[in-house]
Motif scaffolding. Structure first.
Motif, PDB file in Angstrom:
ATOM      1  N   ASN A  82       0.839  -1.199   0.000  1.00 52.76           N
ATOM      2  CA  ASN A  82       0.000   0.000   0.000  1.00 52.76           C
ATOM      3  C   ASN A  82       0.874   1.250   0.000  1.00 52.76           C
ATOM      4  O   ASN A  82       2.073   1.187   0.294  1.00 52.76           O
ATOM      5  CB  ASN A  82      -0.904   0.003   1.231  1.00 52.76           C
ATOM      6  N   SER A  83       0.253   2.361  -0.333  1.00 54.93           N
ATOM      7  CA  SER A  83       0.959   3.644  -0.340  1.00 54.93           C
ATOM      8  C   SER A  83       2.276   3.551  -1.108  1.00 54.93           C
ATOM      9  O   SER A  83       3.329   3.991  -0.645  1.00 54.93           O
ATOM     10  CB  SER A  83       1.229   4.115   1.096  1.00 54.93           C
ATOM     11  N   LEU A  84       2.200   2.976  -2.277  1.00 57.58           N
ATOM     12  CA  LEU A  84       3.409   2.742  -3.060  1.00 57.58           C
ATOM     13  C   LEU A  84       4.074   4.040  -3.476  1.00 57.58           C
ATOM     14  O   LEU A  84       3.403   5.047  -3.752  1.00 57.58           O
ATOM     15  CB  LEU A  84       3.084   1.889  -4.279  1.00 57.58           C
ATOM     16  N   LYS A  85       5.398   3.986  -3.513  1.00 56.10           N
ATOM     17  CA  LYS A  85       6.210   5.133  -3.890  1.00 56.10           C
ATOM     18  C   LYS A  85       7.034   4.777  -5.124  1.00 56.10           C
ATOM     19  O   LYS A  85       7.266   3.600  -5.411  1.00 56.10           O
ATOM     20  CB  LYS A  85       7.147   5.506  -2.742  1.00 56.10           C
ATOM     21  N   ALA A  86       7.512   5.798  -5.802  1.00 57.36           N
ATOM     22  CA  ALA A  86       8.328   5.561  -6.987  1.00 57.36           C
ATOM     23  C   ALA A  86       9.554   4.709  -6.646  1.00 57.36           C
ATOM     24  O   ALA A  86       9.973   3.872  -7.450  1.00 57.36           O
ATOM     25  CB  ALA A  86       8.750   6.894  -7.597  1.00 57.36           C
ATOM     26  N   GLU A  87      10.083   4.903  -5.463  1.00 55.29           N
ATOM     27  CA  GLU A  87      11.277   4.137  -5.068  1.00 55.29           C
ATOM     28  C   GLU A  87      10.995   2.671  -4.767  1.00 55.29           C
ATOM     29  O   GLU A  87      11.924   1.899  -4.528  1.00 55.29           O
ATOM     30  CB  GLU A  87      11.971   4.788  -3.864  1.00 55.29           C
ATOM     31  N   ASP A  88       9.732   2.273  -4.795  1.00 56.55           N
ATOM     32  CA  ASP A  88       9.387   0.857  -4.669  1.00 56.55           C
ATOM     33  C   ASP A  88       9.495   0.126  -6.003  1.00 56.55           C
ATOM     34  O   ASP A  88       9.360  -1.104  -6.051  1.00 56.55           O
ATOM     35  CB  ASP A  88       7.965   0.690  -4.120  1.00 56.55           C
ATOM     36  N   THR A  89       9.721   0.858  -7.070  1.00 57.68           N
ATOM     37  CA  THR A  89       9.860   0.257  -8.385  1.00 57.68           C
ATOM     38  C   THR A  89      11.044  -0.701  -8.413  1.00 57.68           C
ATOM     39  O   THR A  89      12.168  -0.321  -8.084  1.00 57.68           O
ATOM     40  CB  THR A  89      10.046   1.336  -9.462  1.00 57.68           C
ATOM     41  N   ALA A  90      10.775  -1.942  -8.782  1.00 57.97           N
ATOM     42  CA  ALA A  90      11.812  -2.973  -8.772  1.00 57.97           C
ATOM     43  C   ALA A  90      11.219  -4.275  -9.292  1.00 57.97           C
ATOM     44  O   ALA A  90       9.996  -4.394  -9.460  1.00 57.97           O
ATOM     45  CB  ALA A  90      12.346  -3.196  -7.355  1.00 57.97           C
ATOM     46  N   VAL A  91      12.094  -5.227  -9.525  1.00 61.15           N
ATOM     47  CA  VAL A  91      11.653  -6.600  -9.745  1.00 61.15           C
ATOM     48  C   VAL A  91      11.596  -7.268  -8.373  1.00 61.15           C
ATOM     49  O   VAL A  91      12.570  -7.235  -7.622  1.00 61.15           O
ATOM     50  CB  VAL A  91      12.609  -7.368 -10.673  1.00 61.15           C
ATOM     51  N   TYR A  92      10.446  -7.851  -8.074  1.00 64.42           N
ATOM     52  CA  TYR A  92      10.238  -8.490  -6.783  1.00 64.42           C
ATOM     53  C   TYR A  92      10.358 -10.008  -6.943  1.00 64.42           C
ATOM     54  O   TYR A  92       9.747 -10.591  -7.837  1.00 64.42           O
ATOM     55  CB  TYR A  92       8.863  -8.125  -6.237  1.00 64.42           C
ATOM     56  N   TYR A  93      11.132 -10.603  -6.061  1.00 69.38           N
ATOM     57  CA  TYR A  93      11.382 -12.043  -6.098  1.00 69.38           C
ATOM     58  C   TYR A  93      10.868 -12.681  -4.809  1.00 69.38           C
ATOM     59  O   TYR A  93      11.175 -12.204  -3.710  1.00 69.38           O
ATOM     60  CB  TYR A  93      12.876 -12.338  -6.207  1.00 69.38           C
ATOM     61  N   CYS A  94      10.126 -13.755  -4.968  1.00 75.64           N
ATOM     62  CA  CYS A  94       9.742 -14.501  -3.782  1.00 75.64           C
ATOM     63  C   CYS A  94      10.788 -15.585  -3.530  1.00 75.64           C
ATOM     64  O   CYS A  94      11.480 -16.032  -4.449  1.00 75.64           O
ATOM     65  CB  CYS A  94       8.355 -15.112  -3.924  1.00 75.64           C
TER      66      CYS A  94
END
Length: 119
Positions: A82-94
């Protein structure tokens, strides 16, 4: 053991996304499940993790905004963002730490799902 992640995409700043990751294959016992992320030019970093008992750990940068959870019956881990920010941009790996019947542990990684937050 295979991991299949889903739920990434493009969202505006302030918005929300929910990532899912299902483990399949010869699963005996999953201890820790977690999410890492890697932005361009940066090292991979831990975002959040959760133990089989439900104890959680978060990176300081996402505390209060992201929530990790798991469904042990489905061998699935979720990341509510939630409340995502531009700096959260990334490839997410589980990732999971799997323990086999001989008590040997191994880490497995999903293929990565791209999260893009536009400002």
């Amino acid at each position: 053991v295979q991991l299949q992640a889903s739920g990434g995409g493009l969202v505006q700043a302030g918005g929300s996304l929910r990532l899912s990751c299902a483990a399949s294959g010869s699963i005996f016992s999953i201890n820790i499940m977690g999410w890492y992320r890697q932005a361009p030019g940066n090292e991979r970093e831990l975002v959040a993790s959760i133990t089989s008992g439900g104890s959680t750990n978060y990176a300081d940068s996402v505390k209060g905004r992201f929530t990790i959870s798991r469904d042990n019956a489905k061998n699935t881990v979720y990341l509510q963002m939630n409340s995502l920010k531009a700096e959260d941009t990334a490839v997410y790996y589980c990732t999971i730490r799997h323990r086999n019947r001989w008590a040997s542990e191994s880490m497995y990684w999903g293929q990565g799902t791209l999260v893009t937050v536009s400002s």
